[in-house]
Design a protein around this motif. Structure first.
Motif, PDB file in Angstrom:
ATOM      1  N   GLU A   1       0.839  -1.185   0.000  1.00 41.68           N
ATOM      2  CA  GLU A   1       0.000   0.000   0.000  1.00 41.68           C
ATOM      3  C   GLU A   1       0.877   1.239   0.000  1.00 41.68           C
ATOM      4  N   LYS A   2       0.486   2.202  -0.818  1.00 46.47           N
ATOM      5  CA  LYS A   2       1.257   3.430  -0.973  1.00 46.47           C
ATOM      6  C   LYS A   2       0.335   4.631  -0.834  1.00 46.47           C
ATOM      7  N   ILE A   3       0.914   5.742  -0.407  1.00 42.53           N
ATOM      8  CA  ILE A   3       0.175   7.003  -0.364  1.00 42.53           C
ATOM      9  C   ILE A   3       0.853   7.975  -1.317  1.00 42.53           C
ATOM     10  N   TYR A   4       0.054   8.526  -2.205  1.00 43.32           N
ATOM     11  CA  TYR A   4       0.528   9.506  -3.182  1.00 43.32           C
ATOM     12  C   TYR A   4      -0.148  10.841  -2.918  1.00 43.32           C
ATOM     13  N   MET A   5       0.602  11.913  -3.109  1.00 46.79           N
ATOM     14  CA  MET A   5       0.058  13.251  -3.111  1.00 46.79           C
ATOM     15  C   MET A   5      -0.298  13.557  -4.560  1.00 46.79           C
ATOM     16  N   CYS A   6      -1.479  14.093  -4.785  1.00 50.75           N
ATOM     17  CA  CYS A   6      -1.912  14.448  -6.143  1.00 50.75           C
ATOM     18  C   CYS A   6      -2.330  15.914  -6.159  1.00 50.75           C
ATOM     19  N   ILE A   7      -1.851  16.597  -7.169  1.00 50.76           N
ATOM     20  CA  ILE A   7      -2.191  18.004  -7.328  1.00 50.76           C
ATOM     21  C   ILE A   7      -2.428  18.282  -8.810  1.00 50.76           C
ATOM     22  N   GLU A   8      -3.513  18.975  -9.098  1.00 44.12           N
ATOM     23  CA  GLU A   8      -3.843  19.265 -10.492  1.00 44.12           C
ATOM     24  C   GLU A   8      -2.797  20.193 -11.100  1.00 44.12           C
ATOM     25  N   LEU A   9      -2.507  19.965 -12.360  1.00 45.27           N
ATOM     26  CA  LEU A   9      -1.462  20.711 -13.065  1.00 45.27           C
ATOM     27  C   LEU A   9      -1.694  22.220 -13.016  1.00 45.27           C
ATOM     28  N   LYS A  10      -2.933  22.665 -13.020  1.00 40.20           N
ATOM     29  CA  LYS A  10      -3.228  24.102 -13.047  1.00 40.20           C
ATOM     30  C   LYS A  10      -2.700  24.846 -11.819  1.00 40.20           C
ATOM     31  N   TYR A  11      -2.365  24.128 -10.743  1.00 39.97           N
ATOM     32  CA  TYR A  11      -1.861  24.777  -9.532  1.00 39.97           C
ATOM     33  C   TYR A  11      -0.349  24.981  -9.541  1.00 39.97           C
ATOM     34  N   PHE A  12       0.310  24.566 -10.594  1.00 39.85           N
ATOM     35  CA  PHE A  12       1.743  24.824 -10.720  1.00 39.85           C
ATOM     36  C   PHE A  12       1.942  26.157 -11.424  1.00 39.85           C
ATOM     37  N   VAL A  13       2.858  26.973 -10.921  1.00 40.92           N
ATOM     38  CA  VAL A  13       3.131  28.291 -11.493  1.00 40.92           C
ATOM     39  C   VAL A  13       3.505  28.159 -12.969  1.00 40.92           C
ATOM     40  N   GLU A  14       4.309  27.159 -13.297  1.00 40.69           N
ATOM     41  CA  GLU A  14       4.765  26.958 -14.675  1.00 40.69           C
ATOM     42  C   GLU A  14       4.054  25.759 -15.325  1.00 40.69           C
ATOM     43  N   ALA A  15       2.747  25.729 -15.168  1.00 34.94           N
ATOM     44  CA  ALA A  15       1.948  24.627 -15.708  1.00 34.94           C
ATOM     45  C   ALA A  15       2.111  24.479 -17.217  1.00 34.94           C
ATOM     46  N   ASP A  16       2.230  25.596 -17.929  1.00 30.68           N
ATOM     47  CA  ASP A  16       2.388  25.535 -19.385  1.00 30.68           C
ATOM     48  C   ASP A  16       3.702  24.850 -19.776  1.00 30.68           C
ATOM     49  N   ILE A  17       4.763  25.087 -19.024  1.00 28.71           N
ATOM     50  CA  ILE A  17       6.055  24.435 -19.303  1.00 28.71           C
ATOM     51  C   ILE A  17       5.950  22.941 -19.037  1.00 28.71           C
ATOM     52  N   ILE A  18       5.314  22.573 -17.928  1.00 31.42           N
ATOM     53  CA  ILE A  18       5.143  21.157 -17.589  1.00 31.42           C
ATOM     54  C   ILE A  18       4.308  20.461 -18.663  1.00 31.42           C
ATOM     55  N   LEU A  19       3.218  21.091 -19.077  1.00 35.75           N
ATOM     56  CA  LEU A  19       2.347  20.510 -20.099  1.00 35.75           C
ATOM     57  C   LEU A  19       3.100  20.320 -21.415  1.00 35.75           C
ATOM     58  N   ASN A  20       3.916  21.277 -21.787  1.00 36.26           N
ATOM     59  CA  ASN A  20       4.710  21.179 -23.008  1.00 36.26           C
ATOM     60  C   ASN A  20       5.670  19.985 -22.945  1.00 36.26           C
ATOM     61  N   ILE A  21       6.298  19.794 -21.797  1.00 34.34           N
ATOM     62  CA  ILE A  21       7.212  18.659 -21.620  1.00 34.34           C
ATOM     63  C   ILE A  21       6.444  17.340 -21.711  1.00 34.34           C
ATOM     64  N   ILE A  22       5.267  17.282 -21.095  1.00 34.94           N
ATOM     65  CA  ILE A  22       4.441  16.069 -21.143  1.00 34.94           C
ATOM     66  C   ILE A  22       4.030  15.774 -22.584  1.00 34.94           C
ATOM     67  N   GLU A  23       3.482  16.783 -23.264  1.00 35.23           N
ATOM     68  CA  GLU A  23       2.978  16.588 -24.631  1.00 35.23           C
ATOM     69  C   GLU A  23       4.075  16.203 -25.614  1.00 35.23           C
ATOM     70  N   ASN A  24       5.297  16.706 -25.392  1.00 38.03           N
ATOM     71  CA  ASN A  24       6.399  16.409 -26.307  1.00 38.03           C
ATOM     72  C   ASN A  24       7.287  15.263 -25.832  1.00 38.03           C
ATOM     73  N   ASN A  25       6.921  14.691 -24.687  1.00 34.64           N
ATOM     74  CA  ASN A  25       7.656  13.555 -24.130  1.00 34.64           C
ATOM     75  C   ASN A  25       9.164  13.843 -24.067  1.00 34.64           C
ATOM     76  N   THR A  26       9.502  15.012 -23.483  1.00 37.54           N
ATOM     77  CA  THR A  26      10.896  15.449 -23.404  1.00 37.54           C
ATOM     78  C   THR A  26      11.365  15.531 -21.942  1.00 37.54           C
ATOM     79  N   TYR A  27      10.994  14.531 -21.152  1.00 35.92           N
ATOM     80  CA  TYR A  27      11.348  14.506 -19.730  1.00 35.92           C
ATOM     81  C   TYR A  27      12.856  14.507 -19.523  1.00 35.92           C
ATOM     82  N   LEU A  28      13.556  13.657 -20.246  1.00 33.15           N
ATOM     83  CA  LEU A  28      15.006  13.532 -20.058  1.00 33.15           C
ATOM     84  C   LEU A  28      15.752  14.785 -20.501  1.00 33.15           C
ATOM     85  N   GLU A  29      15.352  15.361 -21.611  1.00 30.60           N
ATOM     86  CA  GLU A  29      16.007  16.563 -22.123  1.00 30.60           C
ATOM     87  C   GLU A  29      15.751  17.783 -21.242  1.00 30.60           C
TER      88      GLU A  29
END
Length: 137
Positions: free
Chosen positions: A41-69
């Motif tokens: 059993e695990k406990i995870y903290m979950c927070i919607e992306l809109k609450y991150f100051v740089e949500a647009d940057i995070i979304l761009n990384i997700i959509e372009n699958n550029t996590y490593l870069e």
């Protein structure tokens, strides 16, 4: 509760962090906070992306699958949460199942202490009693 899509960002024997999309297409960042001694059993903290100051940057990384870069940029962005955020804790054996139980909801919790840069497993709290651990949140 169930996530429609789980994109694993960090893995170390278990899902440590992931971006999860629900049926309403809202994206959440989920980060492992605690697990029982058997790592079932695990406990995870979950927070919607809109609450991150740089949500647009995070979304761009997700959509372009550029996590490593963009790992450094992503880590910085994940540690900039708006002060008026809403988050919740879920208890589960696996983020990819339908067995997700919301155990605690919190608004305006300050996550801005490089909390999401913890090295797993050394910085992870292993808890004998998960039910007791989340009470401090």
């Amino acid at each position: 509760m169930k996530f429609k899509e789980v994109v694993i960002y960090n893995w170390y024997d278990n899902i440590v962090s992931a971006f999860c999309r629900n049926d309403n297409s809202k994206i959440y960042y989920c980060n492992l906070l605690a697990m029982d001694d058997d790592e079932v059993e695990k406990i995870y903290m979950c927070i919607e992306l809109k609450y991150f100051v740089e949500a647009d940057i995070i979304l761009n990384i997700i959509e372009n699958n550029t996590y490593l870069e963009n790992e450094e940029v992503l880590q910085r962005a994940l540690n900039l949460v708006r002060p008026n955020s809403e988050s919740f804790l879920i208890k589960t054996d696996n983020l990819q199942t339908s067995n997700l139980k919301v155990v605690k909801y919190k608004s305006d919790f300050n996550w801005n202490h490089n909390f999401f840069s913890i090295d797993y497993p050394s910085g992870l709290k292993i808890s004998e009693g998960l039910d007791d651990w989340w009470r401090y949140f």
